[in-house]
Motif scaffolding. Structure first.
Motif: not given
Length: 151
Positions: A102-118
């Motif tokens: 579950e932590r991995y899934a959350v971190e992956t999605e959060a990193e995807n949001y940060l990538y989209q931000s960049r």
């Protein structure tokens, strides 16, 4: 001589105003991209907070489940036998793996949001640069056009 000067002035003014318009449009688009980037960053932050709360909740459930299993096995007379300890260890390990997944899934999605931000910030930079280039191009084109009418 008055007519060519007037036409030259109008040609320059028209090109100049087109350049200003292009720049203003690019600036608005860049601002829109920056707002998108901020939204993506905020979404990542919210997702991580929710993930952390969910992880805490899952760990509490894990402790409760292990305590319940231990109590029921002790009540059944199995006590601290190797089978009981092995069962509890296996159950604990499986529940912990679910929490980590579950932590991995959350971190992956959060990193995807940060990538989209960049990406949005890079797009903002690109659009703003194109707007400045369009303004400069229209300015020079207006000068050139104006001088051509004066010949």
């Amino acid at each position: 001589m008055v007519a060519p000067a007037l036409i030259a002035g109008l040609a320059f003014t028209s090109s100049f105003l087109n350049g200003v318009n292009d720049y203003n449009i690019a600036k608005a688009q860049a601002q829109s991209y920056k707002q998108q980037a901020e939204t993506y960053r905020r979404n990542a932050q919210i997702l991580r907070r929710k993930g952390s709360l969910n992880e805490d909740f899952m760990r509490a459930q894990k402790r409760a489940s292990l305590a319940e299993n231990s109590a029921s096995l002790s009540e059944a007379g199995m006590g601290e036998s190797p089978t009981t300890i092995s069962h509890l260890a296996t159950t604990s390990s499986a529940l912990e793996q679910n929490i980590l997944n579950e932590r991995y899934a959350v971190e992956t999605e959060a990193e995807n949001y940060l990538y989209q931000s960049r990406v949005a910030l890079a797009n903002a930079k690109k659009v703003k640069s194109k707007g400045r280039n369009s303004f400069a191009s229209n300015f020079v084109g207006g000068l050139s056009s104006g001088f051509n009418y004066l010949k």
